[in-house]
Design a protein around this motif. Structure first.
Motif, short mmCIF file in Angstrom:
data_model
loop_
_atom_site.label_atom_id
_atom_site.label_comp_id
_atom_site.label_asym_id
_atom_site.label_seq_id
_atom_site.Cartn_x
_atom_site.Cartn_y
_atom_site.Cartn_z
N CYS A 22 -3.59 4.41 -5.38
CA CYS A 22 -4.43 4.20 -6.56
C CYS A 22 -4.38 5.41 -7.50
CB CYS A 22 -5.88 3.93 -6.16
SG CYS A 22 -6.14 2.33 -5.39
N CYS A 34 -11.74 0.14 -0.30
CA CYS A 34 -11.66 1.36 0.52
C CYS A 34 -13.07 1.87 0.87
CB CYS A 34 -10.90 2.46 -0.21
SG CYS A 34 -9.15 2.12 -0.42
N ILE A 94 -9.57 -2.03 -5.56
CA ILE A 94 -8.98 -1.51 -4.31
C ILE A 94 -9.81 -0.33 -3.80
CG2 ILE A 94 -6.93 -0.48 -3.25
CD1 ILE A 94 -5.24 -2.00 -5.31
N ARG A 95 -10.26 0.50 -4.74
CA ARG A 95 -11.10 1.64 -4.32
C ARG A 95 -12.42 1.16 -3.72
NH1 ARG A 95 -8.85 6.45 -6.41
NH2 ARG A 95 -7.54 6.10 -8.24
N GLY A 143 -12.36 3.15 7.98
CA GLY A 143 -11.25 3.42 7.07
C GLY A 143 -10.03 2.53 7.24
N THR A 182 -7.05 -1.12 -9.54
CA THR A 182 -7.27 0.00 -8.63
C THR A 182 -8.76 0.22 -8.38
OG1 THR A 182 -7.02 1.38 -10.59
CG2 THR A 182 -5.15 1.30 -9.08
N THR A 195 -7.39 3.63 4.47
CA THR A 195 -7.88 3.80 3.10
C THR A 195 -7.33 5.07 2.43
OG1 THR A 195 -9.88 4.78 4.00
CG2 THR A 195 -9.98 2.45 3.41
N TYR A 254 -4.41 6.21 2.50
CA TYR A 254 -3.12 5.83 1.91
C TYR A 254 -3.36 4.99 0.65
CZ TYR A 254 1.07 2.91 1.38
OH TYR A 254 2.15 2.22 0.89
N LEU A 255 -4.24 4.01 0.75
CA LEU A 255 -4.51 3.17 -0.43
C LEU A 255 -5.01 4.01 -1.60
CD1 LEU A 255 -6.23 -0.01 1.11
CD2 LEU A 255 -3.99 0.10 0.00
N LYS A 256 -5.85 4.98 -1.30
CA LYS A 256 -6.39 5.82 -2.38
C LYS A 256 -5.27 6.66 -3.03
CE LYS A 256 -10.69 6.11 0.04
NZ LYS A 256 -11.53 7.00 0.86
N ARG A 291 6.00 2.42 5.03
CA ARG A 291 5.35 3.18 6.09
C ARG A 291 5.36 2.33 7.36
NH1 ARG A 291 2.07 7.43 3.70
NH2 ARG A 291 0.90 7.56 5.63
N ASP A 329 -14.34 2.28 4.54
CA ASP A 329 -14.79 3.58 5.04
C ASP A 329 -16.18 3.48 5.65
OD1 ASP A 329 -12.49 4.90 4.36
OD2 ASP A 329 -13.21 5.61 2.41
N PHE A 371 -1.11 2.45 10.65
CA PHE A 371 -2.29 1.91 10.00
C PHE A 371 -3.10 0.96 10.88
CE2 PHE A 371 0.39 2.30 5.89
CZ PHE A 371 -0.02 3.61 5.70
#
Ligand code: HEM
Ligand code: HEM
Ligand code: SF4
Ligand code: SF4
Ligand code: SF4
Ligand code: SF4
Lengths: 381, 438
Positions: B119, A82, A78-79, A91, A75, B112, B114-116, A24, A86, A29
């Motif tokens: 995941c 996020c 990572i969540r 975000g 994951t 985020t 995109y990251l989600k 990307r 957020d 981003f």
């Protein structure tokens, strides 16, 4: 479980295939404050370990909170990153080259709540999920490779020793007391996927036993010429070997020529090297990649071997810690570990770090070795 | 209840540094519970088995992974690394445990959403275990089965507009420093050059046509935050030609103690009052700085742009305006013939999109030469060693430049070429004998 198709049709792999689109694009981003001020930053300042402000020509400021982390990441984690991004950062977040995570906010009043939130999150065993630090003249995260978790040639683990060493060095992850920044890296075999050879301190997995030969299967599982040509020291030659009542095609290894690189094993699974006692860790020191003051330079081998002491590698961790302390005590401001060692002389380095100098540390690998021996009368008693 | 006992790994949950063991255990428990009712496409207990086999390695002091084997997605020669465990009967969840390299965005900035998406995909079709990031720079998806590879690739490209990275004998996923996005030292747009070359050379990235791997890395300035000089076949390091810009008022503020030196990087210890002579001027490797009364002076022609003074006084000193980059070639890790740093092959080149000169006058001639003459598994740096820097200069069609060497040779054994010697090498022995008896 039922197979869920993505839409891919195995009978027609080219149908609707999309390829060669690359990553990307970076600017999708960028947080708005970054997008707006890109290329127009004036200066930065570390407000405290782990917290940086960058000030732009426009007067805009971006506050970055840097946190350490294992590069091996679920994951779930990572969540959670996020969720934090957020909540505090509209975000957006980023990772650094050294596996740290950065959360950016556009005003100072958002920093403390963010830091508090990050520092409050812990794993069940009590370790921090997001320790704030890794900036300035301290010790940032260790870059490393896969180890026993995923690769076929490691002579040590990666995530395990990194966790153990970072626990030992943790105070300096959150401090700025070093004379200059100090980078630690780990590679689990001498292929050095992580290119650790220019680090202030490098942890390197090393085999010490030549390959075993699985004669019964060797010719069936391997292309013998490939194994032979893979060897950098030409230690391998073809051989006919008695096996049971028949003669089989196989190889013979001149053990004294073997440098334990494992290239043969990569080419030929019937030549494994891994060994509980044979494998362990080499410590290297004094490398750097920046051009600041002195030119980039390689790390030098300062400890030839430390056994693998799973699960916490105490000797490795302690050896590194004592080198760090000797450096912190003795080096001048701005002086990198390697520059310090060169100024005081390597003979002093071994003395101050309380390391033994053994014959293994004298270079004997090919031509350049000669130039690493002392060719002057300038030495210290 | 965990599937395998992991007493050794359990010793890695204590201590302050984030514990990968706790992280994996939480993921294992999460998958087992499956509160979101996900129709997991690979074994639910993959993470349990990963912990189990890692515990076994801790016990044995040896890895339990076997060789790759050839797996991949159709039409690509890289991006997937095959992996199988050598104890599949006890750890069936990781019997196949392949890696996928997902090309990371420049500067590793993320949104985020995109990251989600990543995941969600990786929870459904893989182990949920990642590396953020691998040493080359890619996002690493760690552990899936062969039938899922195409499915993941399809979803990545169709739903997430995202491609795989490189592995094998091809261009590896290029990586950059944060650069102009947030760093005042950046002399060119590392992210843009990185992205531009990545897109331009997609074919080289996905389809192995090279003798061995090839890496590009992009550092915005000589500080070298992505270590390009040590680990990329072509290293692009920002630099400038004109003068360091000096704000004398800010210099005075550093001297007066109003601004912390080195941006506050030394705040953990009392190093005493800032001493510009000792800390900056005396540390300048080229001795090109001095104080003229209260003014800091730099003889910029003598500066080698080591960054030290700028690092110490970022509010007073700024990189020059005539910017571009230096290109160094041939760095590699020690195997096979010892480690090599990159060698300076282009002292200065402008870095302005669309970067035609960089592509056509540097990258492509170097590739053509390496593909023509490089042996199987010979890195560019090894070819350079074998054929000499002279050959590189020929390939690039540039003039030799003392900047390209540390020092001139100390042996006189020059391999003169015939056309360099007046009259050539063919001579008449009889003519010679007329004046020199046998
Ligand atoms: C004969 C030589 C080499 C072999 C057989 C080899 C093999 C491998 C293998 C099998 C992996 C995958 C590890 C995994 O995910 O399971 C790997 C990863 C990698 N290799 Fe190598 N390698 C070699 C040399 C090198 C060298 C010289 C470099 C660097 C200059 C390098 C850089 C990398 C990097 C950056 C990765 C990704 C590692 C990570 O992120 O953990 N490799 N290599
Ligand atoms: C001595 C000179 C150096 C200075 C003044 C310097 C300065 C900086 C600055 C200002 C940043 C923050 C950039 C940002 O994200 O805004 C940074 C980040 C970074 N630098 Fe350097 N750098 C130096 C040398 C190095 C070296 C030698 C290495 C590698 C061995 C390195 C590796 C990194 C990495 C990986 C980051 C990303 C953050 C992290 O992971 O900790 N830097 N550096
Ligand atoms: S350094 Fe060696 S053992 Fe470690 S991941 Fe790379 S090839 Fe594998
Ligand atoms: S380990 Fe390396 S040096 Fe030893 S036999 Fe194998 S290829 Fe040769
Ligand atoms: S290499 Fe230079 S420009 Fe890039 S982040 Fe590091 S200090 Fe900044
Ligand atoms: S950048 Fe380095 S060489 Fe140039 S003036 Fe500053 S300290 Fe001296």
């Amino acid at each position: 479980m039922a197979f869920i198709s993505s839409g891919y049709n195995p009978d027609k792999p080219m149908e609707n295939r999309i390829s060669d689109i690359g990553p990307r694009k970076y600017d999708e981003f960028y947080p708005p404050v970054i997008a707006k001020n890109k290329g127009k930053w004036l200066y930065h300042e570390y407000l405290k370990p782990g917290v940086i402000v960058h000030v732009a020509e426009s007067g805009d400021e971006v506050f970055t909170v840097r946190v350490g982390g294992a590069r091996l990441m679920s994951t779930l984690l990572i969540r959670e990153i996020c969720e934090i991004a957020d909540k505090h950062c509209d975000g957006y977040c980023r990772w650094t080259t050294r596996n740290n995570v950065e959360f950016m906010v556009d005003s100072k009043d958002k920093v403390d709540p963010l830091v508090k939130d990050l520092e409050g999150r812990k794993f069940p065993g009590g370790s921090f999920k997001f320790p704030v630090g890794g900036t300035g003249s301290g010790i940032t995260n260790i870059v490393h490779t896969q180890g026993w978790l995923h690769c076929h040639t490691p002579a040590t683990d990666a995530s395990g020793p990194v966790k153990a060493v970072m626990d030992e060095l943790f105070a300096d992850f959150q401090d700025h007391r070093m004379p200059a920044h100090l980078r630690v890296s780990l590679a689990c075999c001498l292929n050095m996927c992580g290119a650790v050879h220019c680090s202030d301190i490098a942890i390197l997995g090393y085999h010490r036993k030549p390959p075993m030969l699985d004669h019964e299967y060797l010719d069936k599982m391997c292309e013998i010429p490939l194994a032979i040509s893979a060897c950098p020291t030409a230690a391998i030659r073809p051989a006919k070997v008695e096996f049971g009542d028949k003669k089989v095609n196989s190889v013979a290894v001149k053990n004294e020529r073997c440098m334990f690189c494992g290239n043969c094993y990569t080419m030929c699974p019937s030549m494994p090297l891994a060994d509980t006692e044979g494998d362990g860790i080499v410590i290297m020191a004094g490398g750097k990649v920046s051009n600041r003051i002195s030119a980039p330079k390689f790390s030098k081998v300062v400890v030839a071997f430390i056994p693998n002491e799973a699960p916490r590698w105490p000797t490795t961790a302690k050896t590194i810690k004592s080198m760090v302390e000797a450096y912190a005590k003795d080096a001048r401001k701005y002086e990198r570990l390697g520059d310090w060692a060169e100024r005081i002389g390597w003979e002093r380095f071994f003395e101050k770090c309380e390391l033994d100098f053994t014959h293994h540390l004298i270079d004997d690998f090919r031509d350049p070795a000669y130039y690493t021996w002392r060719q002057s009368t300038q030495f210290k008693f | 209840m965990a599937k395998h006992e992991t007493p050794m790994l359990d010793e890695l949950v204590s201590g302050p540094w984030p514990s990968f063991v706790d992280d994996l255990k939480q993921l294992a428990a999460h998958r087992a519970k499956n509160e979101d009712n996900i129709e997991y496409q690979i074994p639910v207990d993959v993470v349990e088995d990963l912990l189990g086999i890692l515990e076994l390695s801790f016990k044995h002091g040896r890895t339990h992974w076997k060789h790759g084997g050839i797996v991949g997605v159709f039409g690509y020669g890289g991006g997937v690394i095959g992996r199988y465990c050598d104890q599949p009967q006890n750890f069936s969840g990781v019997a196949h445990f392949h890696t996928m390299r997902v090309a990371q965005p420049g500067g590793k900035f993320y949104k985020t959403d995109y990251l989600k998406q990543l995941c969600d995909l990786w929870d459904l079709r893989g182990s949920g275990v990642t590396n953020m990031h691998g040493s080359t720079g890619d996002i690493i998806f760690l552990g899936t089965t062969t039938p899922q590879l195409e499915e993941i690739f399809y979803e990545l490209t169709h739903n997430i507009n995202q491609d795989l990275g490189g592995s094998g004998s091809n261009l590896r996923t290029p990586a950059d420093c944060i650069g102009q996005a947030r760093c005042e030292y950046a002399c060119y747009d590392t992210q843009d050059l990185c992205y531009d070359l990545t897109q331009e050379y997609q074919d080289e990235l996905h389809r192995p046509a090279f003798p061995y791997k090839f890496k590009f890395k992009f550092d915005g300035c000589p500080n070298g935050c992505v270590a390009s000089i040590a680990r990329s076949d072509l290293s692009f390091i920002g630099t400038w030609k004109d003068d360091i810009k000096i704000d004398q008022e800010a210099v005075a503020a550093y001297i007066g103690g109003e601004f912390p030196p080195n941006a506050g990087a030394h705040s953990g210890r009392d190093w005493g009052a800032f001493d510009i002579q000792k800390e900056v001027i005396d540390n300048c490797p080229t001795e090109c700085m001095w104080m003229d009364g209260k003014q800091l002076k730099i003889d910029d022609r003598e500066c080698n742009r080591c960054m030290h003074c700028i690092n110490v006084m970022p509010r007073a000193l700024r990189i020059g305006d005539e910017r571009g980059l230096s290109i160094l070639a041939g760095a590699k890790a020690p195997i096979l013939d010892g480690a090599q740093m990159g060698t300076l092959i282009v002292p200065f080149i402008e870095a302005v999109a669309p970067y035609t000169k960089i592509k056509e006058e540097v990258i492509e001639p170097i590739w053509d030469w390496w593909m023509e003459e490089g042996k199987n598994r010979e890195r560019l740096g090894e070819l350079m060693k074998r054929q000499g820097l002279q050959r590189v200069i020929e390939v690039l069609g540039v003039d030799p430049d003392p900047r390209m060497v540390q020092e001139p040779r100390s042996n006189p054994y020059v391999f003169w070429k015939e056309d360099e010697v007046e009259g050539g090498w063919e001579r008449d022995i009889n003519e010679f004998r007329k004046h020199h008896q046998r």
